[in-house]
Design a protein around this motif. Structure first.
Motif, PDB file in Angstrom:
ATOM      1  N   ILE A 377       0.831  -1.201   0.000  1.00 22.53           N
ATOM      2  CA  ILE A 377       0.000   0.000   0.000  1.00 22.53           C
ATOM      3  C   ILE A 377       0.865   1.250   0.000  1.00 22.53           C
ATOM      4  O   ILE A 377       0.509   2.267  -0.590  1.00 22.53           O
ATOM      5  N   THR A 378       2.004   1.185   0.664  1.00 23.10           N
ATOM      6  CA  THR A 378       2.867   2.361   0.769  1.00 23.10           C
ATOM      7  C   THR A 378       3.421   2.754  -0.592  1.00 23.10           C
ATOM      8  O   THR A 378       3.536   1.921  -1.500  1.00 23.10           O
ATOM      9  N   ARG A 379       3.745   4.025  -0.712  1.00 20.63           N
ATOM     10  CA  ARG A 379       4.286   4.518  -1.971  1.00 20.63           C
ATOM     11  C   ARG A 379       5.677   3.943  -2.215  1.00 20.63           C
ATOM     12  O   ARG A 379       6.431   3.691  -1.278  1.00 20.63           O
ATOM     13  N   LEU A 380       6.017   3.781  -3.476  1.00 18.18           N
ATOM     14  CA  LEU A 380       7.303   3.213  -3.846  1.00 18.18           C
ATOM     15  C   LEU A 380       8.417   4.240  -3.669  1.00 18.18           C
ATOM     16  O   LEU A 380       8.234   5.436  -3.896  1.00 18.18           O
ATOM     17  N   SER A 381       9.577   3.749  -3.269  1.00 13.30           N
ATOM     18  CA  SER A 381      10.768   4.590  -3.226  1.00 13.30           C
ATOM     19  C   SER A 381      11.421   4.591  -4.605  1.00 13.30           C
ATOM     20  O   SER A 381      10.980   3.884  -5.520  1.00 13.30           O
ATOM     21  N   GLU A 382      12.483   5.387  -4.770  1.00 10.40           N
ATOM     22  CA  GLU A 382      13.195   5.418  -6.048  1.00 10.40           C
ATOM     23  C   GLU A 382      13.712   4.030  -6.416  1.00 10.40           C
ATOM     24  O   GLU A 382      13.568   3.576  -7.557  1.00 10.40           O
ATOM     25  N   SER A 385      10.795   1.543  -7.186  1.00  6.16           N
ATOM     26  CA  SER A 385      10.168   1.851  -8.461  1.00  6.16           C
ATOM     27  C   SER A 385      11.036   1.383  -9.634  1.00  6.16           C
ATOM     28  O   SER A 385      10.544   0.788 -10.600  1.00  6.16           O
ATOM     29  N   SER A 386      12.351   1.627  -9.544  1.00  3.79           N
ATOM     30  CA  SER A 386      13.264   1.213 -10.609  1.00  3.79           C
ATOM     31  C   SER A 386      13.309  -0.302 -10.740  1.00  3.79           C
ATOM     32  O   SER A 386      13.258  -0.855 -11.849  1.00  3.79           O
ATOM     33  N   VAL A 387      13.395  -0.981  -9.592  1.00  6.92           N
ATOM     34  CA  VAL A 387      13.475  -2.443  -9.613  1.00  6.92           C
ATOM     35  C   VAL A 387      12.197  -3.047 -10.172  1.00  6.92           C
ATOM     36  O   VAL A 387      12.230  -3.948 -11.023  1.00  6.92           O
ATOM     37  N   ARG A 388      11.061  -2.560  -9.698  1.00 10.43           N
ATOM     38  CA  ARG A 388       9.787  -3.109 -10.165  1.00 10.43           C
ATOM     39  C   ARG A 388       9.627  -2.895 -11.668  1.00 10.43           C
ATOM     40  O   ARG A 388       9.151  -3.779 -12.388  1.00 10.43           O
ATOM     41  N   LYS A 526      12.968  15.172 -11.473  1.00  6.45           N
ATOM     42  CA  LYS A 526      12.047  14.275 -10.790  1.00  6.45           C
ATOM     43  C   LYS A 526      10.677  14.224 -11.456  1.00  6.45           C
ATOM     44  O   LYS A 526       9.791  13.507 -10.995  1.00  6.45           O
ATOM     45  N   ARG A 527      10.520  14.975 -12.495  1.00  2.59           N
ATOM     46  CA  ARG A 527       9.283  14.868 -13.277  1.00  2.59           C
ATOM     47  C   ARG A 527       9.269  13.584 -14.095  1.00  2.59           C
ATOM     48  O   ARG A 527       8.250  13.208 -14.653  1.00  2.59           O
ATOM     49  N   TYR A 528      10.428  12.914 -14.167  1.00  2.00           N
ATOM     50  CA  TYR A 528      10.553  11.645 -14.887  1.00  2.00           C
ATOM     51  C   TYR A 528      10.785  10.516 -13.890  1.00  2.00           C
ATOM     52  O   TYR A 528      11.289  10.744 -12.784  1.00  2.00           O
ATOM     53  N   PRO A 529      10.446   9.284 -14.225  1.00  2.00           N
ATOM     54  CA  PRO A 529      10.611   8.158 -13.289  1.00  2.00           C
ATOM     55  C   PRO A 529      12.078   7.928 -12.926  1.00  2.00           C
ATOM     56  O   PRO A 529      13.001   8.286 -13.676  1.00  2.00           O
ATOM     57  N   ALA A 530      12.300   7.308 -11.789  1.00  2.00           N
ATOM     58  CA  ALA A 530      13.646   7.152 -11.238  1.00  2.00           C
ATOM     59  C   ALA A 530      14.541   6.285 -12.120  1.00  2.00           C
ATOM     60  O   ALA A 530      15.765   6.510 -12.174  1.00  2.00           O
ATOM     61  N   TRP A 531      13.986   5.303 -12.795  1.00  2.00           N
ATOM     62  CA  TRP A 531      14.820   4.408 -13.597  1.00  2.00           C
ATOM     63  C   TRP A 531      15.508   5.137 -14.755  1.00  2.00           C
ATOM     64  O   TRP A 531      16.526   4.671 -15.284  1.00  2.00           O
ATOM     65  N   LEU A 532      14.978   6.311 -15.155  1.00  4.30           N
ATOM     66  CA  LEU A 532      15.563   7.048 -16.273  1.00  4.30           C
ATOM     67  C   LEU A 532      16.954   7.579 -15.918  1.00  4.30           C
ATOM     68  O   LEU A 532      17.797   7.761 -16.804  1.00  4.30           O
ATOM     69  N   GLU A 533      17.205   7.823 -14.635  1.00  2.00           N
ATOM     70  CA  GLU A 533      18.542   8.249 -14.205  1.00  2.00           C
ATOM     71  C   GLU A 533      19.568   7.148 -14.495  1.00  2.00           C
ATOM     72  O   GLU A 533      20.687   7.423 -14.953  1.00  2.00           O
ATOM     73  N   HIS A 534      19.191   5.916 -14.240  1.00  2.00           N
ATOM     74  CA  HIS A 534      20.086   4.793 -14.528  1.00  2.00           C
ATOM     75  C   HIS A 534      20.312   4.649 -16.037  1.00  2.00           C
ATOM     76  O   HIS A 534      21.427   4.339 -16.475  1.00  2.00           O
ATOM     77  N   ALA A 535      19.257   4.872 -16.815  1.00  2.00           N
ATOM     78  CA  ALA A 535      19.393   4.788 -18.273  1.00  2.00           C
ATOM     79  C   ALA A 535      20.358   5.852 -18.793  1.00  2.00           C
ATOM     80  O   ALA A 535      21.145   5.596 -19.719  1.00  2.00           O
ATOM     81  N   LEU A 536      20.312   7.052 -18.199  1.00  2.17           N
ATOM     82  CA  LEU A 536      21.233   8.107 -18.618  1.00  2.17           C
ATOM     83  C   LEU A 536      22.677   7.735 -18.274  1.00  2.17           C
ATOM     84  O   LEU A 536      23.597   7.975 -19.064  1.00  2.17           O
ATOM     85  N   ARG A 537      22.902   7.144 -17.108  1.00  6.19           N
ATOM     86  CA  ARG A 537      24.254   6.718 -16.752  1.00  6.19           C
ATOM     87  C   ARG A 537      24.790   5.698 -17.758  1.00  6.19           C
ATOM     88  O   ARG A 537      25.969   5.721 -18.121  1.00  6.19           O
ATOM     89  N   LEU A 538      23.910   4.808 -18.203  1.00  6.64           N
ATOM     90  CA  LEU A 538      24.335   3.811 -19.187  1.00  6.64           C
ATOM     91  C   LEU A 538      24.763   4.467 -20.496  1.00  6.64           C
ATOM     92  O   LEU A 538      25.800   4.107 -21.070  1.00  6.64           O
ATOM     93  N   THR A 539      23.995   5.422 -20.972  1.00  4.64           N
ATOM     94  CA  THR A 539      24.347   6.074 -22.240  1.00  4.64           C
ATOM     95  C   THR A 539      25.640   6.874 -22.113  1.00  4.64           C
ATOM     96  O   THR A 539      26.450   6.913 -23.051  1.00  4.64           O
ATOM     97  N   ARG A 540      25.872   7.481 -20.979  1.00  3.74           N
ATOM     98  CA  ARG A 540      27.078   8.294 -20.803  1.00  3.74           C
ATOM     99  C   ARG A 540      28.325   7.425 -20.647  1.00  3.74           C
ATOM    100  O   ARG A 540      29.388   7.756 -21.188  1.00  3.74           O
ATOM    101  N   VAL A 541      28.179   6.315 -19.953  1.00  3.93           N
ATOM    102  CA  VAL A 541      29.349   5.480 -19.696  1.00  3.93           C
ATOM    103  C   VAL A 541      29.731   4.638 -20.903  1.00  3.93           C
ATOM    104  O   VAL A 541      30.892   4.232 -21.047  1.00  3.93           O
ATOM    105  N   GLU A 569       5.105   8.094  -9.048  1.00  2.97           N
ATOM    106  CA  GLU A 569       4.681   7.790  -7.686  1.00  2.97           C
ATOM    107  C   GLU A 569       5.790   8.048  -6.670  1.00  2.97           C
ATOM    108  O   GLU A 569       5.528   8.549  -5.567  1.00  2.97           O
ATOM    109  N   GLU A 570       7.033   7.752  -7.013  1.00  2.48           N
ATOM    110  CA  GLU A 570       8.134   7.917  -6.075  1.00  2.48           C
ATOM    111  C   GLU A 570       8.448   9.380  -5.786  1.00  2.48           C
ATOM    112  O   GLU A 570       9.114   9.692  -4.781  1.00  2.48           O
ATOM    113  N   TYR A 571       7.973  10.285  -6.671  1.00  2.00           N
ATOM    114  CA  TYR A 571       8.241  11.715  -6.474  1.00  2.00           C
ATOM    115  C   TYR A 571       6.954  12.521  -6.306  1.00  2.00           C
ATOM    116  O   TYR A 571       6.992  13.748  -6.272  1.00  2.00           O
TER     117      TYR A 571
END
Length: 663
Positions: A377-382, A385-388, A526-541, A569-571
């Motif tokens: 029931i509780t809101r998802l954390s960053e 949300s990314s894992v799910r 934070k207007r975008y979902p948390a998993w997008l931060e990980h996707a950006l790290r992948l493109t940069r690295v 939801e996480e933000y």
């Protein structure tokens, strides 16, 4: 008989009593001559009388409907020459047509005086014209399993007329060797077929007459077997990378059944062209043989992560998906991630939602919809949300399995899937992309054109291309390459999704143990979902990029409706009072099709503008330099590679080499 005996005896007795002693000459001879003929005459008369009666009865019963027969040559009658009437059923109506199996008579349907030949010949199959054309194509390297040969095939003349314009267009593009094989029972000449369909030398089509001998009089089963055998022989000489057939309803059933059975045995992918294929799928004529070979290997999944309170947006998105044209391939599997609190509107809509759509091609009637309803029931954390989100999909075959990520705020056009299939085949599977290894840098394809950068702090203006615009009349519109990933509407390649999955798994583990300061810097709003931060790290690295459509094309593919925007939801709590300003835009009507992009040849990567993740223009050399620097910092700060030399910090194999294992 007894009466004649007594009389004779008496006559003989009187003669003996009155003899004078001298016997008349030849008495005995005379006596025999006068008695014998009487007995034989009576017998002959009886026989003659019987013969006469037999002849009389035979003549009276002679048939009157037997024609005069010329005995110099044998005469055979077919079913068509027998008089068949409703008032006189008889032996003539039961006669089976006679045909010498070694030389059945062919008929010409264009001659009004020639009766239609029966389709009853089932003799051995021979291809009298196929060997000549197959032996003449050695320059196309058909002996090699990998080549540039593409085959169109038809048995019905109507289907041939539908396929030939597409074959001509593909031949003019000159990216493949285009072949056309005529099978079936038609007796039309190949030259006549070309003339009727307006095919001249400019079409660059190599024709093959793959019909068996006596095709016009063959049984359906023989023609079906001949189609299978013809494809078998064609494959041995040509090894076509794909075979294109018509499934609009004009093609012969025996042909479709045979091709669908034989092609997989020969390892030939099949492209089944639906009704109005030339107008709906004309873009496939611009692809090369390598791209077309991947046609039926590709699978696409659709993933929608719904946030609480997005009922109206989700319903609109699903309706646009139902209205889309999926004739460019198999209908994607759809997964919808639902929050714990599902509103009544969404629940009611999903009760009547069917996927695939009822009008979509789905021979097995398989339900390809997965609904996942969260328990907590509780809101998802960053992190949660990314894992799910990332656990919602895993590519069965990283080379061909891909994922389309959609935000509930997105609305798609009817032809979005055609665009995705077009760019995916060209940029991920074409010979040019594979040779130049452009596909190794490709993260995916965006359908949406953002109006702000990822940090949402400044507006984004799409770049123009001098190289690309020289070939266009509009002058400024151009697709482009950008390091920035997208969460509104983007297709991620399966191999890159696995890398993203691995990166998130390892970084989350490190955050729990060491929590490097490297992760404190957040580049994505934070207007975008948390998993997008990980996707950006992948493109940069790794120096990856995403292909974005031009502004004019993007408007015909997808629209993001920010008037109903809901924060992830996480933000959500952090952004409850945040007003949308930078990325706010009115609802834009989506074009009915992406016809402009589907009517033009896609430009190569080296003709497109290239942008860094922050929107600054760059080139390939500088992109690699920035990626190397970022990878260096990442491996030292996060991956535990402080002791490695600089030359050892360049990624070489997979995403795992960013992390050093400590003993």
């Amino acid at each position: 008989m007894g009466f004649f005996a007594r009389d004779d005896d008496g006559l003989v007795k009187k003669d003996d009593d009155h003899r004078t002693g001298k016997v008349p000459p030849n008495r005995a001879t005379w006596s025999a001559a006068t008695r014998g003929p009487r007995s034989k005459t009576l017998k002959r008369l009886a026989i003659a009388f019987g013969v006469g009666i037999f002849i009389y009865l035979f003549i009276q019963n002679l048939p009157t409907d037997v024609p005069i027969r010329d005995r110099r040559h044998p005469t055979y009658h077919s079913l068509e020459t027998q008089p068949i009437t409703a008032t006189r059923p008889g032996p003539a109506t039961k006669l089976k047509p006679y045909r010498k199996p070694e030389r059945p008579k062919e008929t010409k349907p264009d001659s009004p005086k020639t009766p239609t030949a029966p389709h009853d010949y089932d003799g051995p199959i021979m291809f009298r014209k196929l060997a000549h054309t197959l032996q003449a194509i050695s320059s196309t390297h058909g002996s090699s399993p990998i080549n540039k040969n593409v085959l169109f095939a038809a048995a019905s003349l109507k289907s041939a007329s539908l396929l030939l314009p597409m074959a001509c267009d593909m031949g003019i593009e000159a990216r493949s060797y285009v072949h056309f094989a005529l099978m079936g029972g038609s007796d039309i000449d190949i030259k006549a077929l070309r003339s009727v369909n307006g095919v001249d030398e400019s079409c660059q089509i190599i024709f093959h007459d793959a019909r068996p001998d006596y095709a016009a009089t063959s049984t359906t089963s023989r023609l079906g077997l001949a189609s299978s055998r013809a494809l078998y022989h064609i494959n041995n000489y040509m090894h076509p990378q794909t075979i294109l057939i018509d499934v609009s309803g004009e093609e012969e059933d025996f042909f479709l059944g045979s091709i669908r059975k034989q092609a997989p045995k020969s390892g030939i992918p099949i492209i089944e062209l639906p009704e109005n294929a030339h107008s709906r799928l004309g873009w496939i004529t611009k692809l090369d043989s390598s791209s077309l070979a991947a046609w039926d290997k590709i699978s696409v999944d659709i993933l929608i992560h719904a946030s609480p309170g997005t009922s109206g947006s989700l319903t609109r998105l699903l309706k646009s998906l139902s209205a889309a044209d999926f004739s460019a391939g198999a209908t994607p599997h759809l997964t919808i991630e639902l929050p714990h609190d599902v509103d009544a509107g969404t629940t009611e809509f999903l009760k009547g939602f069917h996927w695939p759509p009822t009008r979509a091609l789905n021979p097995t009637h398989t339900r390809q919809l997965t609904l996942r309803h969260r328990i907590p029931i509780t809101r998802l954390s960053e992190e949660e949300s990314s894992v799910r989100f990332l656990e919602s999909f895993w590519p069965a075959n990283p080379q061909y399995s891909h994922i389309l990520v959609l935000s509930p705020q997105t609305q798609l056009s009817r032809s979005f899937f055609h665009y995705l299939k077009y760019v995916l085949l060209e940029y991920a599977y074409s010979t040019t992309s594979l040779i130049q290894e452009w596909d190794s840098r490709l993260l995916g394809f965006s359908l949406d054109l953002p109006t702000t950068s990822l940090n949402a702090s400044q507006p984004f203006t799409p770049p123009t291309s001098t190289k690309y615009t020289k070939k266009k009349t509009s002058g400024e519109d151009s697709p482009f390459l950008w390091q920035s990933p997208n969460s509104n509407a983007m297709l991620y390649l399966g191999s890159k999704w696995i890398e993203l999955h691995t990166l998130v798994s390892k970084t989350l583990e490190l955050q729990h143990t060491a929590n490097p300061p490297f992760f404190s810097e957040k580049e994505v709003s934070k207007r975008y979902p948390a998993w997008l931060e990980h996707a950006l790290r992948l493109t940069r690295v790794r120096g990856y990029w995403t292909l974005y459509p031009s502004k004019s094309i993007a408007s015909t593919l997808a629209t993001v409706h920010n008037e109903l925007y809901r924060a992830p939801e996480e933000y959500e709590r952090e952004l409850e009072k945040d007003l949308i300003t930078a990325d706010d835009k009115d609802e834009v009507a989506i074009g009915s099709s992406s016809r402009p992009i589907l009517q033009q040849t896609l430009p190569p990567f080296d003709e497109m503008p290239l942008l860094l993740w922050n929107g600054n223009p760059t080139d390939l050399y500088n992109l690699d330099a920035f990626a190397a620097d970022y990878a260096f910092d990442f491996r030292r700060a996060v991956g535990g590679c402080e002791a490695l030399a600089t030359e050892d910090l360049v990624p070489r194999k997979d995403i795992g080499d960013l992390f050093c294992v400590k003993e």
